[in-house]
Design an enzyme around this catalytic site. Structure first.
Site, PDB file in Angstrom:
ATOM      1  N   ARG A 161      -6.903  70.427  63.094  1.00 10.98           N
ATOM      2  CA  ARG A 161      -6.168  70.624  60.753  1.00 10.98           C
ATOM      3  C   ARG A 161      -6.644  70.881  59.723  1.00 10.98           C
ATOM      4  O   ARG A 161      -6.217  71.417  58.955  1.00 10.98           O
ATOM      5  CB  ARG A 161      -6.835  69.095  61.089  1.00 10.98           C
ATOM      6  CG  ARG A 161      -5.750  67.526  61.370  1.00 10.98           C
ATOM      7  CD  ARG A 161      -6.353  65.905  61.360  1.00 10.98           C
ATOM      8  NE  ARG A 161      -6.833  65.957  59.975  1.00 10.98           N
ATOM      9  CZ  ARG A 161      -7.179  64.634  59.437  1.00 10.98           C
ATOM     10  NH1 ARG A 161      -7.810  64.610  60.305  1.00 10.98           N
ATOM     11  NH2 ARG A 161      -7.597  63.992  58.141  1.00 10.98           N
ATOM     12  N   ASN A 207      -8.536  62.153  50.248  1.00 10.14           N
ATOM     13  CA  ASN A 207      -8.190  63.100  50.950  1.00 10.14           C
ATOM     14  C   ASN A 207      -9.299  64.152  51.520  1.00 10.14           C
ATOM     15  O   ASN A 207     -10.049  64.363  50.326  1.00 10.14           O
ATOM     16  CB  ASN A 207      -6.810  64.650  50.623  1.00 10.14           C
ATOM     17  CG  ASN A 207      -5.711  63.226  50.171  1.00 10.14           C
ATOM     18  OD1 ASN A 207      -4.873  62.849  51.095  1.00 10.14           O
ATOM     19  ND2 ASN A 207      -5.065  63.763  49.389  1.00 10.14           N
ATOM     20  N   VAL A 208      -8.867  64.701  53.316  1.00  9.21           N
ATOM     21  CA  VAL A 208     -10.172  65.441  53.378  1.00  9.21           C
ATOM     22  C   VAL A 208      -9.681  67.284  52.671  1.00  9.21           C
ATOM     23  O   VAL A 208     -10.279  68.095  53.382  1.00  9.21           O
ATOM     24  CB  VAL A 208     -10.904  65.277  54.137  1.00  9.21           C
ATOM     25  CG1 VAL A 208     -11.020  63.866  54.154  1.00  9.21           C
ATOM     26  CG2 VAL A 208      -9.268  65.691  55.642  1.00  9.21           C
ATOM     27  N   ASP A 209      -8.600  67.587  52.307  1.00 10.03           N
ATOM     28  CA  ASP A 209      -8.174  68.654  52.339  1.00 10.03           C
ATOM     29  C   ASP A 209      -8.540  69.661  51.346  1.00 10.03           C
ATOM     30  O   ASP A 209      -8.019  71.270  51.564  1.00 10.03           O
ATOM     31  CB  ASP A 209      -5.987  69.170  53.084  1.00 10.03           C
ATOM     32  CG  ASP A 209      -5.908  68.271  51.149  1.00 10.03           C
ATOM     33  OD1 ASP A 209      -5.085  67.494  51.317  1.00 10.03           O
ATOM     34  OD2 ASP A 209      -6.832  67.962  50.352  1.00 10.03           O
ATOM     35  N   HIS A 238     -13.033  60.033  51.048  1.00  5.36           N
ATOM     36  CA  HIS A 238     -13.551  60.047  52.673  1.00  5.36           C
ATOM     37  C   HIS A 238     -13.868  61.159  53.362  1.00  5.36           C
ATOM     38  O   HIS A 238     -13.938  61.603  54.472  1.00  5.36           O
ATOM     39  CB  HIS A 238     -12.442  60.442  53.079  1.00  5.36           C
ATOM     40  CG  HIS A 238     -11.795  58.515  53.202  1.00  5.36           C
ATOM     41  ND1 HIS A 238     -10.267  57.962  53.148  1.00  5.36           N
ATOM     42  CD2 HIS A 238     -11.961  57.302  52.880  1.00  5.36           C
ATOM     43  CE1 HIS A 238     -10.099  57.067  53.214  1.00  5.36           C
ATOM     44  NE2 HIS A 238     -11.685  56.326  52.969  1.00  5.36           N
ATOM     45  N   CYS A 290     -24.654  68.904  61.763  1.00  2.00           N
ATOM     46  CA  CYS A 290     -25.147  68.338  62.990  1.00  2.00           C
ATOM     47  C   CYS A 290     -25.629  67.080  63.306  1.00  2.00           C
ATOM     48  O   CYS A 290     -26.111  66.325  62.594  1.00  2.00           O
ATOM     49  CB  CYS A 290     -26.557  69.105  63.808  1.00  2.00           C
ATOM     50  SG  CYS A 290     -26.997  68.856  65.271  1.00  2.00           S
ATOM     51  N   CYS A 317     -25.102  72.693  67.889  1.00  2.90           N
ATOM     52  CA  CYS A 317     -26.215  73.578  66.675  1.00  2.90           C
ATOM     53  C   CYS A 317     -27.516  73.851  68.168  1.00  2.90           C
ATOM     54  O   CYS A 317     -27.252  73.715  69.043  1.00  2.90           O
ATOM     55  CB  CYS A 317     -26.301  72.155  66.078  1.00  2.90           C
ATOM     56  SG  CYS A 317     -28.128  72.847  65.470  1.00  2.90           S
ATOM     57  N   CYS A 335     -30.228  73.381  68.125  1.00  2.59           N
ATOM     58  CA  CYS A 335     -30.494  72.450  68.613  1.00  2.59           C
ATOM     59  C   CYS A 335     -30.385  72.089  69.736  1.00  2.59           C
ATOM     60  O   CYS A 335     -30.846  71.020  70.139  1.00  2.59           O
ATOM     61  CB  CYS A 335     -31.128  71.319  67.377  1.00  2.59           C
ATOM     62  SG  CYS A 335     -29.838  70.238  67.303  1.00  2.59           S
ATOM     63  N   SER A 358      -0.303  54.480  50.907  1.00  5.84           N
ATOM     64  CA  SER A 358      -0.163  53.725  51.986  1.00  5.84           C
ATOM     65  C   SER A 358      -1.234  52.547  51.118  1.00  5.84           C
ATOM     66  O   SER A 358      -0.340  51.200  52.027  1.00  5.84           O
ATOM     67  CB  SER A 358      -0.192  53.311  53.386  1.00  5.84           C
ATOM     68  OG  SER A 358      -1.141  54.113  53.460  1.00  5.84           O
TER      69      SER A 358
END
Ligand code: BV8
Ligand code: ZN
Length: 252
Positions: free
Chosen positions: A74, A105-107, A122, A130, A151, A153, A192
């Site tokens: 994505r 949206n996360v875009d 979102h 991490c 990460c 760690c 939606s």
């Protein structure tokens, strides 16, 4: 050219002329014309994978490679995508209105289109951290060959998005609620309207008596509450509305 503005659009334009504060609540549909698949539509992301299998923490712990690969896939689509006329029109509306964008949206496309006030309910797919030491890995170009990035760690790195069963970022959510309660009108574009508590935002606006415009390809659970529903592509309808608004505003 004679512009036939039907009654529905006329109601929107009238409201716009008497408005100052506008909220745009958006979902995956506004990014569809940028080539980013939606979740539940034809060819949607959830068609191939079930949300439960991928967009939740347990799925990530059970199968980090699969979930990581899904986000890498994505991220690549998002990287090659450009904001479309829908995103750009919302950014242009800042010329005439105080605009708040509340997006599921996360875009990152609203920010890239030039919107200055964007609440990402979102999260953002280009941000990561991490799970062990919380070190940030934002806007890092992870190479594809290693199955999952770790990460220093030794902890697993996860995308900074809100998975099912996870809380939404409290500051973004309460700022979005306030914007919904204090705006003059709200546009709900390309969602939606199935995912909560994000879907509470347009409901809050409606309960506060705000004028609600829905823009979608099809009816949703929200349609019966909308003052006006315009059915069609956001990338076509939004610029048309801005042109019609400017014609009246600038009485050309
Ligand atoms: C939580 C991850 C609890 C990021 C996503 C009631 C209250 C609270 C929670 C719940 C509740 N009922 C159920 C729940 C649980 C759950 C939920 O809502 N489930 C649903 C499915 C029933 N909610 C949660 O788990 C939330 N967390 O509540 O935590 C809690 C509380 C306290 C303490 C601890 C925990 C978290 C929800 C967030 C989940 N994350 N994604 C990622 O990988 O992307 S959800 C996913 O759906 C995306 O984020 C997306 O944004 C969201 C909504 O989808 P849409 O954007 O609407 O996209 P969709 O494809 O569905 O629709 C597209 C629309 O566009 C269509 O209508 C189409 O017609 C239209 N369209 C297409 N093309 C165009 C167009 N329109 C215009 N123009 C076009 N060209
Ligand atoms: Zn770490």
């Amino acid at each position: 050219m004679f512009y036939f503005i039907d009654m529905q659009r006329e109601k929107i334009l009238e409201k716009l002329l008497s408005s100052k504060k506008i909220v745009f609540f958006t979902g995956a549909g506004i990014s569809a014309e940028s080539g980013i698949p939606t979740f539940r539509g034809e060819g949607g992301l959830w068609k191939k994978f079930k949300p439960e299998e991928l967009a939740n923490f347990n799925a990530f712990i059970k199968n980090p490679e699969l979930v990581w690969e899904w986000y890498q896939y994505r991220r690549k689509i998002v990287k090659n995508a450009e904001p479309n006329l829908g995103h750009k029109t919302i950014a242009l509306m800042q010329k005439y209105f105080d605009v708040t964008v509340v997006t599921q949206n996360v875009d990152n496309l609203h920010i890239r289109a030039g919107s200055n006030l964007v609440h990402e309910l979102h999260g953002n797919i280009e941000k990561n951290y991490c799970i062990k030491c919380k070190k940030r890995y934002d806007y890092v170009d992870f190479n594809d060959d290693d199955k999952i990035s770790k990460c220093e760690c030794g902890g697993l790195i996860r995308p900074d998005v809100v998975w099912f069963g996870e809380m939404l970022p409290q500051v973004q959510f309460s700022n979005s609620e306030n914007a919904a309660k204090n705006c003059d009108m709200i546009f709900v574009v390309g969602t939606s309207f199935l995912v909560y508590p994000a879907a509470d935002i347009p409901i809050k606006a409606k309960i506060s008596g705000k004028f609600l415009v829905e823009i979608n390809l099809e009816e949703t659970e929200l349609t019966r509450f909308a003052d006006v529903s315009l059915f069609g592509s956001a990338g076509i309808i939004l610029p048309q509305l801005l042109i019609e608004f400017e014609k009246i505003k600038l009485n050309v």
